[in-house]
Design an enzyme around this catalytic site. Structure first.
Site, PDB file in Angstrom:
ATOM      1  N   GLY A   1      25.886 -20.562  71.942  1.00 18.22           N
ATOM      2  CA  GLY A   1      27.109 -20.112  71.254  1.00 18.22           C
ATOM      3  C   GLY A   1      28.350 -20.200  72.124  1.00 18.22           C
TER       4      GLY A   1
ATOM      5  N   ASP B   1      33.375  -3.766  76.230  1.00 13.96           N
ATOM      6  CA  ASP B   1      34.709  -3.937  75.670  1.00 13.96           C
ATOM      7  C   ASP B   1      35.436  -4.690  76.769  1.00 13.96           C
ATOM      8  OD1 ASP B   1      37.559  -3.507  75.398  1.00 13.96           O
ATOM      9  OD2 ASP B   1      37.062  -2.101  73.804  1.00 13.96           O
ATOM     10  N   HIS B   2      35.730  -5.958  76.541  1.00 12.29           N
ATOM     11  CA  HIS B   2      36.163  -6.775  77.685  1.00 12.29           C
ATOM     12  C   HIS B   2      37.502  -6.295  78.278  1.00 12.29           C
ATOM     13  CE1 HIS B   2      38.607  -9.060  74.788  1.00 12.29           C
ATOM     14  NE2 HIS B   2      39.270  -9.555  75.810  1.00 12.29           N
TER      15      HIS B   2
ATOM     16  N   HIS C   1      39.776  -1.935  71.792  1.00 12.57           N
ATOM     17  CA  HIS C   1      40.573  -2.234  72.993  1.00 12.57           C
ATOM     18  C   HIS C   1      41.755  -1.278  73.181  1.00 12.57           C
ATOM     19  CE1 HIS C   1      38.197  -5.760  72.939  1.00 12.57           C
ATOM     20  NE2 HIS C   1      38.945  -6.514  72.178  1.00 12.57           N
TER      21      HIS C   1
END
Ligand code: BG6
Length: 488
Positions: free
Chosen positions: A13, A179-180, A242
């Site tokens: 992916g 959660d980047h 975010h």
């Protein structure tokens, strides 16, 4: 020796090729992966190990941020990778996977650790977790961990349902929710800056701070994600996760030496618990929603949201959201937090602005020429910290002028979000991962907004692509006597 297997679902992916392989490569060349380590990629189409390795190599060439040398190091890195075909509803595939993992573990001896990274659509999370459990893949002699990415549910009910499925196979301590934004170097720096600097600590309260502005503007539109985005909107895609994470990271107080995962996460939870709840009938006064119309961004014409491919012409989805929140605790009572995020805005920019109050009890002689002190954290795409101060203007006696004190950390010094986060997860450090309590509480807070949006109780403002969003987002601050900084 301990052996760690990184089991990657969704190995062909987009996320894997853009983020995960480059991050693993970075960790490998810096000696940060476990000594005995293997990656098993999984996907629905049969691939030989060789073809899979060529895919990984290509991803590094395309997406690693530095040059990738075709050398022995690269070859030995690629040698860590193998591929298995897997259909998530075929138990036999999980059994085969388990046998392969075990063969390798037995070859090494010692304890076995397994990290399951689910880089697949969230509707598969539950099934995968229970297959891992039922096939025995989840039985390890060392540790096992599950890494998943947002969205964690579509609303409060679905998030709870997902969590109860996952918790049948993994304990909360074993679940690493990415959660980047929490991996962004400046977000991690925020913590250190507050902890290590009494100057900042002393100012961090309603006594000195007038308001906080958190902005995440994007220039991109819906891209190829119409199916997902039209159901999610800015509120689910950015705000619930975010943006609320940025609010928590900014507002927590962690004293020096007390930055353990458990402390940071419990302080974040306290912040969410202290957020003044928003009743559905009040949503329209605290929340502004918008949708982009056609316009031009940096000289390039772009179409409006409802003309995008895959979006229905009468879609009422939000591509912009602005909100006013209040934290009802000792430090922050009375300080508004303004948040906004949207697509197809003027520029790509994530920043936090702290606006300080006017000097206490003073009416300065040259008040007109002074501006509030600002502390600005640029989070991305550029990083930096700026403090805006007033000083005397030597050319205009009695007046002030503004000086900027800037700090631009060396970009290369810092690791990318996924490099830091994967490394932390391998080391069992959950500081910058999202605890279930945060997911649950943030959905609880957002739920009335979702309901008010669905019932069309909040106007949907159109804004021109390339602008700063709808005018109503300016009015949200103007009502309190403030304005968004840096909008020109
Ligand atoms: C993702 C959202 O989580 O974050 C995207 O799904 C958004 O819609 C992206 O574009 C923004 O991330 P960044 O790191 O570019 O600010």
């Amino acid at each position: 020796m301990n052996h760690t297997t990184f089991v990657l679902f969704g190995a062909t992916g987009d996320l894997a090729k853009r983020k995960i392989y480059p991050a693993l490569y970075h960790l490998y060349i810096h000696g940060k992966l476990p000594e005995s380590f293997a990656v098993i990629g999984l996907g629905r189409k049969e691939l030989s190990d060789e073809t899979f390795r060529a895919h990984v190599k290509q991803s590094l060439h395309d997406f690693y941020r530095l040059e990738v040398k075709d050398d022995e190091t690269l070859q030995s890195f690629l040698g860590l990778f193998g591929f298995n075909i897997l259909h998530i509803d075929r138990q036999a595939d999980f059994v085969q996977l388990k046998e392969r993992v075990e063969r390798r573990e037995q070859g090494v001896g010692g304890t076995s650790n397994r990290m399951f990274y689910l880089s697949v659509a969230p509707n598969f999370f539950g099934t995968i977790a229970s297959q891992i459990e039922q096939s025995g893949l989840g039985s390890v002699t060392g540790w096992k961990r599950l890494v998943i990415e947002k969205p964690f549910g579509h609303d409060l009910v679905s998030a709870r349902e997902l969590n109860s499925q996952l918790s049948q196979a993994f304990t909360e301590d074993e679940i690493y929710r990415i959660d980047h934004y929490l991996g962004k170097p400046m977000v991690q720096r925020l913590e250190a800056l507050k902890q290590a600097n009494p100057v900042i600590q002393a100012l961090w309260s309603s006594r000195y701070i007038a308001n906080v502005q958190i902005t995440a503007d994007e220039t991109v539109g819906v891209e190829e994600r119409a199916g997902y985005y039209d159901q999610a909107g800015a509120v689910r895609d950015m705000f619930q996760n975010h943006m609320l994470q940025l609010l928590m990271m900014l507002s927590i107080h962690v004293s020096n030496g007390n930055a353990k995962a458990v402390n940071i996460r419990s302080k974040k939870k306290n912040v969410l618990e202290s957020l003044e709840p928003l009743a559905r009938q009040d949503v329209h006064r605290h929340i502004v929603r918008g949708q982009y119309a056609a316009g031009a961004i940096q000289g390039k014409e772009v179409i409006g949201y409802t003309s995008e491919s895959g979006i229905s012409p009468d879609s009422m989805n939000d591509t912009f959201i602005a909100a006013k929140l209040q934290i009802d605790n000792y430090n922050w009572r009375g300080v508004p937090f303004y948040i906004r995020t949207g697509k197809r805005l003027k520029s790509k920019n994530t920043r936090i602005v702290i606006e300080f109050k006017e000097p206490l009890g003073s009416s300065t002689p040259a008040k007109d020429s002074s501006v509030p002190n600002l502390l600005v954290f640029e989070i991305g795409p550029n990083e930096g910290i700026t403090l805006l101060l007033n000083t005397n203007d030597p050319n205009h006696k009695g007046e002030f002028k503004q000086v900027h004190i800037d700090m631009f950390p060396d970009r290369m010094e810092a690791e990318e979000a996924y490099e830091t986060l994967i490394h932390d997860a391998l080391n069992g450090d959950s500081t910058f991962f999202v605890h279930w309590d945060e997911v649950d509480l943030s959905w609880q807070w957002v739920q009335p907004i979702l309901e008010a949006f669905a019932a069309k109780e909040v106007p949907l403002y159109s804004y021109e692509a390339g602008s700063n969003g709808p005018e109503a987002a300016n009015e949200l601050l103007a009502r309190d006597g403030f304005h968004w900084w840096f909008d020109d």
